[in-house]
Motif scaffolding. Structure first.
Motif, PDB file in Angstrom:
ATOM      1  N   GLN A 261      25.049-101.305 -63.709  1.00  0.00           N
ATOM      2  CA  GLN A 261      25.924-101.178 -62.690  1.00  0.00           C
ATOM      3  C   GLN A 261      26.623-100.286 -62.076  1.00  0.00           C
ATOM      4  N   LEU A 262      26.738 -99.725 -63.144  1.00  0.00           N
ATOM      5  CA  LEU A 262      27.736 -97.967 -62.718  1.00  0.00           C
ATOM      6  C   LEU A 262      26.600 -97.162 -61.660  1.00  0.00           C
ATOM      7  N   HIS A 263      27.521 -96.485 -60.877  1.00  0.00           N
ATOM      8  CA  HIS A 263      27.243 -95.903 -59.586  1.00  0.00           C
ATOM      9  C   HIS A 263      27.072 -94.411 -59.884  1.00  0.00           C
ATOM     10  N   TRP A 264      27.258 -93.641 -60.936  1.00  0.00           N
ATOM     11  CA  TRP A 264      26.921 -92.220 -61.481  1.00  0.00           C
ATOM     12  C   TRP A 264      26.739 -91.198 -60.710  1.00  0.00           C
ATOM     13  N   ILE A 265      28.040 -90.458 -60.413  1.00  0.00           N
ATOM     14  CA  ILE A 265      28.101 -89.150 -59.411  1.00  0.00           C
ATOM     15  C   ILE A 265      28.129 -87.225 -60.022  1.00  0.00           C
ATOM     16  N   GLU A 266      27.466 -87.196 -60.512  1.00  0.00           N
ATOM     17  CA  GLU A 266      27.835 -85.856 -60.794  1.00  0.00           C
ATOM     18  C   GLU A 266      29.619 -85.621 -60.962  1.00  0.00           C
ATOM     19  N   GLU A 267      30.205 -84.985 -61.781  1.00  0.00           N
ATOM     20  CA  GLU A 267      32.205 -85.248 -61.629  1.00  0.00           C
ATOM     21  C   GLU A 267      31.926 -83.440 -60.124  1.00  0.00           C
ATOM     22  N   ARG A 268      31.234 -82.429 -60.677  1.00  0.00           N
ATOM     23  CA  ARG A 268      30.975 -81.430 -60.638  1.00  0.00           C
ATOM     24  C   ARG A 268      30.953 -81.577 -58.841  1.00  0.00           C
ATOM     25  N   VAL A 269      30.126 -82.338 -58.061  1.00  0.00           N
ATOM     26  CA  VAL A 269      29.840 -82.476 -56.763  1.00  0.00           C
ATOM     27  C   VAL A 269      30.627 -83.722 -56.404  1.00  0.00           C
ATOM     28  N   PHE A 270      30.918 -85.131 -56.991  1.00  0.00           N
ATOM     29  CA  PHE A 270      31.827 -85.377 -56.312  1.00  0.00           C
ATOM     30  C   PHE A 270      33.344 -84.585 -56.434  1.00  0.00           C
ATOM     31  N   VAL A 271      33.484 -83.124 -57.321  1.00  0.00           N
ATOM     32  CA  VAL A 271      34.894 -83.041 -56.656  1.00  0.00           C
ATOM     33  C   VAL A 271      34.580 -82.158 -55.415  1.00  0.00           C
ATOM     34  N   GLU A 272      33.289 -81.319 -55.135  1.00  0.00           N
ATOM     35  CA  GLU A 272      33.157 -80.563 -54.127  1.00  0.00           C
ATOM     36  C   GLU A 272      33.230 -81.605 -52.680  1.00  0.00           C
ATOM     37  N   LYS A 273      32.627 -83.053 -53.303  1.00  0.00           N
ATOM     38  CA  LYS A 273      33.651 -83.962 -51.927  1.00  0.00           C
ATOM     39  C   LYS A 273      34.602 -83.941 -51.470  1.00  0.00           C
ATOM     40  N   THR A 274      35.401 -84.193 -52.603  1.00  0.00           N
ATOM     41  CA  THR A 274      36.461 -84.082 -52.717  1.00  0.00           C
ATOM     42  C   THR A 274      37.343 -83.593 -51.683  1.00  0.00           C
ATOM     43  N   GLN A 275      36.990 -82.447 -51.992  1.00  0.00           N
ATOM     44  CA  GLN A 275      37.519 -80.767 -51.449  1.00  0.00           C
ATOM     45  C   GLN A 275      37.658 -81.088 -49.811  1.00  0.00           C
ATOM     46  N   MET A 276      36.338 -80.834 -49.436  1.00  0.00           N
ATOM     47  CA  MET A 276      35.901 -81.607 -47.926  1.00  0.00           C
ATOM     48  C   MET A 276      36.529 -82.280 -47.447  1.00  0.00           C
ATOM     49  N   PHE A 277      36.455 -83.072 -48.519  1.00  0.00           N
ATOM     50  CA  PHE A 277      37.253 -84.756 -47.488  1.00  0.00           C
ATOM     51  C   PHE A 277      38.234 -84.679 -46.923  1.00  0.00           C
TER      52      PHE A 277
ATOM     53  N   VAL B  46      35.498 -93.785 -63.939  1.00  0.00           N
ATOM     54  CA  VAL B  46      35.016 -93.574 -65.487  1.00  0.00           C
ATOM     55  C   VAL B  46      34.724 -92.953 -65.683  1.00  0.00           C
ATOM     56  N   ILE B  47      35.112 -91.782 -66.404  1.00  0.00           N
ATOM     57  CA  ILE B  47      34.188 -90.487 -66.490  1.00  0.00           C
ATOM     58  C   ILE B  47      33.014 -90.745 -68.210  1.00  0.00           C
ATOM     59  N   LYS B  48      31.787 -90.335 -67.597  1.00  0.00           N
ATOM     60  CA  LYS B  48      30.729 -90.293 -69.017  1.00  0.00           C
ATOM     61  C   LYS B  48      30.685 -88.696 -69.284  1.00  0.00           C
ATOM     62  N   LYS B  49      30.840 -88.709 -70.582  1.00  0.00           N
ATOM     63  CA  LYS B  49      30.490 -87.001 -70.950  1.00  0.00           C
ATOM     64  C   LYS B  49      28.943 -86.377 -71.467  1.00  0.00           C
ATOM     65  N   PRO B  50      28.939 -85.725 -71.518  1.00  0.00           N
ATOM     66  CA  PRO B  50      27.465 -84.905 -71.775  1.00  0.00           C
ATOM     67  C   PRO B  50      27.281 -85.129 -73.466  1.00  0.00           C
ATOM     68  N   THR B  51      26.151 -85.429 -73.614  1.00  0.00           N
ATOM     69  CA  THR B  51      25.831 -85.438 -75.254  1.00  0.00           C
ATOM     70  C   THR B  51      24.342 -84.893 -75.249  1.00  0.00           C
ATOM     71  N   ASN B  52      24.069 -83.758 -74.651  1.00  0.00           N
ATOM     72  CA  ASN B  52      23.827 -82.704 -74.412  1.00  0.00           C
ATOM     73  C   ASN B  52      23.982 -81.383 -73.449  1.00  0.00           C
ATOM     74  N   ALA B  53      23.273 -79.679 -73.320  1.00  0.00           N
ATOM     75  CA  ALA B  53      23.555 -79.333 -72.876  1.00  0.00           C
ATOM     76  C   ALA B  53      22.872 -79.044 -72.172  1.00  0.00           C
ATOM     77  N   LYS B  54      22.038 -80.090 -71.388  1.00  0.00           N
ATOM     78  CA  LYS B  54      21.439 -80.327 -70.082  1.00  0.00           C
ATOM     79  C   LYS B  54      21.934 -81.427 -69.448  1.00  0.00           C
ATOM     80  N   GLU B  55      22.134 -81.726 -70.178  1.00  0.00           N
ATOM     81  CA  GLU B  55      23.069 -82.878 -68.901  1.00  0.00           C
ATOM     82  C   GLU B  55      24.819 -82.258 -68.843  1.00  0.00           C
TER      83      GLU B  55
END
Length: 852
Positions: A707-723, A758-767
């Motif tokens: 039910q949570l709509h997840w977005i990559e943190e990097r993408v979110f920060v970039e969008k926030t700065q453009m915003f 809500v922040i979801k940390k990666p569980t492996n190097a690919k995430e």
């Protein structure tokens, strides 16, 4: 420190230098003597005051003149008469070069205080001890056994699977057999040899190379010439602080204790400055914990030769590497070697102190808790620059432009930088203290730690965090406000586009008095008139502050406000409590009208101050004590300063005196904090970009997904700065610096603490790290499908927004909400923005007005 015999022209060490190299000795400083000759029995026990210092009536240490601790007299330039520019003083440069080559006086670096370093085989002995240590040997065996068990099981499973697949076949001969005992033992030895080789490689990369006295003398010569060329007004230290540091160094040398040097981190030059001072003043150079991003060809080898050891940025999951680093640091502690690490972990891109990074300190504290090391001494250090060479790069990084490769070598070889004259460096040493005594005190006073039970990770973490923030507070307490910070702060905290010279001088004088009244420090210029100090600061800031002529009065104005904010942020800690009260009062003052409508009750003031201070706690260090007592002290200070008044009913408002001068002092406090308030408001409103579209909601419902709509943190920060950039150029943000990545991330972390993000940390190097808006804060949509400005998230946005600076585009809340939410939806539905450099507003050529 090598005092000069004026009649003979010789150092105390006995080598002739000639009158050209005569150094002005620090007053009352003992001559450097070999560590073997130090009579440490005369050193006072830990915690006592040096006999060279006295105690002031209020308990604060004083200089011998009896002046308060924040008095900046007794400051000496340790690079005075050290020729650095061959064109300006060719004879002095040649003589200086010869003195370094011959090892004259202090340049010989043979009589330093501390454990012996710089001899052949120094590093090799460390490498051998680490590799042969029980911790590393046992871990290698354990890891080899673990890998071997996996191999044995794999072979056994493969054998069983082969048998099962060929069950019933006649004359079947398995191709895979379980490992025989002799094979197991041979494989174990192979695995141990491979892991030992890996350990040896890691150790070789880690351990510094402090083996050559010739090299360190050459390196000192190189750094001396770089520093005296770039910072032409010298490196200044306070004599009483150095006397105390030397006293502790002698005591540590006798007890074989390490000094743990903990400087703030503003520039790559920090590495060079601390080591240069220790070399110049005759103290054992520290082993410096540095990021492996600096381990570059040529420069990395040079830094290792001067004491740097390079640590990976991420190594918590590598058990072998972690153990090697721990063993190395603890070997240094056992040997009484000085260790230097930057308490902030990385360079501060904003100018103020960052939250403490505690990795190396945790290793040190673990050594103390295990009683492997009896004690060591903590030495917090503040480094202040008139001009930091990397500020332009910092701004690019804060705006999201990819970080450039580390460039310390570029600094050393950049002829353009070496031709600049960037003022002076002021270094201040906080009073060193025993880590053992600090730990015992904290253990005794914290109820959560019972009977000195330090087996709890939570208790260790609490103790470690207390140490980290104490170090930051100590650094702030001795930090010196440089003239460039005074001038930059005044220019950025005045209403209007610019300021005349006389007004600038008047406000700098006011700011200096306020800093001193709060126990802060201002760089000492030996009785120089304020006007001259201001002119020198403007010369250093000539690329950030411009002068508009052809007016009735020439006007100074900020060309690069974002970059100039780096210098303003260096003193914001001194006024943070007043600034919080000011922006809280602003919720009433901006209403205008009668005096009675611009007052706030102390109860409401406490509630709002509590909200703001907790919201911003990641960015600032507050005074000890609870919020209410700090508020009472702050109100008393503002009342005595004639900024506020409190009527008989307990309401707080601006004083008549403050109103009479146009709110200039009150505005100063607001202008300090408004950029940070704006950043946190942007962080909150940017969460609207995390709202899923109607199509995404339907897809999630049909697939039964999270039910949570997840977005990559990097993408979110970039969008926030453009915003944020869009909002700035349309007038919904007042400060371009509010889009800086560092403070935005602090804002996101606080919103996470509130349970909104809500922040979801990666569980492996690919995430990658992902973020989502908590369902409880998910806004609803109207009949037209657009997001409605209501609900728990909007309440948070509005609450933060009440403290923002008001502008003509931000008075109508309905208009602001519709415009901001419309942009948020545009950003949410757009792909990740391309990183395009966006310069901060700069004036047109020949025009004093900012260009938008």
């Amino acid at each position: 420190m090598a005092s000069k015999n004026n009649k003979t022209g010789t150092d105390n060490a006995g080598a002739s230098t000639g009158p050209v190299l005569e150094l002005k000795p620090l007053k009352n400083v003992m001559p450097i003597v070999p560590a073997q000759q130090v009579d440490s029995s005369s050193c006072p026990p830990s915690g006592e005051t040096s006999p060279l210092l006295e105690n002031a009536p209020n308990g604060k240490p004083t200089t011998q003149s009896g002046k308060p601790d924040n008095d900046e007299s007794g400051v000496e330039n340790i690079t005075k008469k050290h020729a650095g520019r061959i064109r300006e003083d060719p004879v002095g440069f040649v003589v200086q070069t010869a003195a370094f080559y011959q090892g004259t006086g202090w340049r010989s670096y043979s009589n330093y205080v501390g454990t012996r370093i710089f001899y052949e085989g120094f590093s090799a002995s460390f490498k051998d001890r680490i590799l042969a240590s029980n911790k590393v040997v046992e871990l290698v065996k354990s890891m080899a056994n673990t890998q071997l068990e996996v191999l044995i099981k794999q072979r056994q499973d493969a054998h069983e699977a082969e048998k099962a697949a060929n069950a019933g076949k006649k004359n079947f001969k398995p191709k895979v057999w379980p490992m025989r005992p002799e094979d197991i033992e041979a494989r174990r030895k192979t695995l141990e040899a491979e892991l030992t080789a890996v350990a040896k490689t890691n150790i070789d990369k880690l351990v510094c190379d402090m083996n050559s006295m010739k090299f360190i003398r050459f390196f000192a010569f190189l750094i001396n010439n770089i520093l005296v060329r770039m910072y032409h007004q010298g490196i200044h230290i306070k004599e009483s602080e150095f006397l105390e540091l030397r006293r502790v160094a002698e005591y540590c040398a006798e007890k074989k204790y390490s000094m743990v040097i903990l400087p703030c981190h503003k520039s790559h030059i920090d590495y060079l400055v601390i080591s240069y001072i220790f070399f110049r003043m005759g103290l054992a150079l520290p082993h410096i914990a540095a990021g492996d991003n600096l381990d570059m060809p040529v420069v990395g080898k040079a830094l290792k030769g001067a004491g740097a050891f390079f640590i990976r940025r991420s190594w918590a999951d590598d058990q072998l590497y972690t153990s090697i680093v721990q063993e190395y640091v603890q070997e240094l502690l056992e040997g009484g070697y000085n260790i230097e690490c930057f308490i902030e972990g990385t360079r501060s891109r904003t100018g103020k102190l960052l939250p403490p990074k505690l990795g190396v300190l945790k290793i040190i504290m673990d050594a103390m808790l295990s009683n492997r090391v009896q004690d060591c001494y903590i030495v917090p250090i503040s480094i202040g620059y008139d001009k930091v060479i990397e500020t332009e790069t910092y701004i690019n990084e804060l705006l999201g432009i990819p970080k450039e490769k580390e460039s310390l070598w570029g600094v050393i070889t950049n002829s353009r930088l070496l031709q600049l004259k960037m003022g002076r460096i002021d270094v201040r040493f906080a009073k060193p203290y025993s880590l053992r005594e600090f730990m015992n005190h904290e253990i005794d006073r914290r109820e959560i730690i019972n009977e000195r039970d330090m087996t709890s990770n939570a208790a260790k973490s609490q103790l470690l965090k207390a140490l980290g923030y104490k170090v930051l507070a100590d650094i702030n307490s001795v930090s010196v406000v440089m003239p460039t910070a005074l001038v930059g702060t005044v220019i950025l905290t005045l209403r209007g586009r610019g300021v005349g010279r006389n007004e600038l001088i008047r406000r700098v004088d006011w700011l200096k008095r306020e800093i001193l009244s709060k126990g802060g420090r201002v760089a000492n210029f030996s009785g120089m008139e304020t006007g001259e100090v201001v002119d020198r600061a403007l010369g250093v800031l000539k690329d950030l502050v411009a002068l508009q002529k052809n007016l009735l009065e020439p006007v100074f104005y900020a060309v690069k406000r974002f970059e100039l904010s780096f210098y303003r942020n260096q003193l914001i800690h001194l006024f943070i409590h007043e600034a919080i009260v000011a922006v809280t009062m602003y919720t009433r003052i901006k209403i205008g009208g009668a005096k009675s409508t611009q007052q706030i009750s102390q109860t409401e003031l406490l509630n709002e101050v509590t909200f703001v201070s907790r919201l911003l706690k990641t960015d600032f260090i507050y005074n000890p004590g609870d919020i209410q007592s700090n508020l009472e002290n702050t109100l008393e200070y503002l009342k005595k300063s004639n900024v506020i008044e409190i009527n008989s009913e307990g309401f707080v408002g601006l004083s008549d005196v403050e109103r009479g001068i146009g709110r200039e002092n009150y505005d100063f406090y607001c202008f300090l904090l408004w950029p940070f308030v704006e950043t946190y408001w942007l962080a909150a409103v940017s969460l609207y970009t995390l709202i899923p579209t109607a199509k995404e909601v339907t897809e999630q419902a049909n697939t039964g997904g999270d039910q949570l709509h997840w977005i990559e943190e990097r993408v979110f920060v970039e969008k926030t700065q453009m915003f944020g950039k869009t909002l700035y150029y349309q007038g919904d943000l007042s400060y371009f610096e509010s889009v800086n990545m560092e403070t935005l991330k602090n804002g996101f972390n606080r919103l996470c603490d509130y349970g909104i993000l809500v922040i979801k940390k990666p569980t492996n190097a690919k995430e990658r790290t992902k973020v989502a808006l908590h369902p409880d804060f998910m806004p609803s949509r109207g009949p037209d499908g657009h997001v409605i400005a209501s609900g728990a998230l909007w309440d948070m946005v509005e609450h933060i927004g009440t403290f923002r600076r008001e502008g003509k585009n931000r008075r109508d809340n309905a208009t602001v909400s519709s415009r901001v939410l419309r942009f948020a939806e545009v950003v949410a539905n757009s792909p990740a923005p391309v990183k395009v450099p966006m310069p901060s507003p700069a004036p047109k050529k020949g025009d004093g007005a900012p260009k938008l």
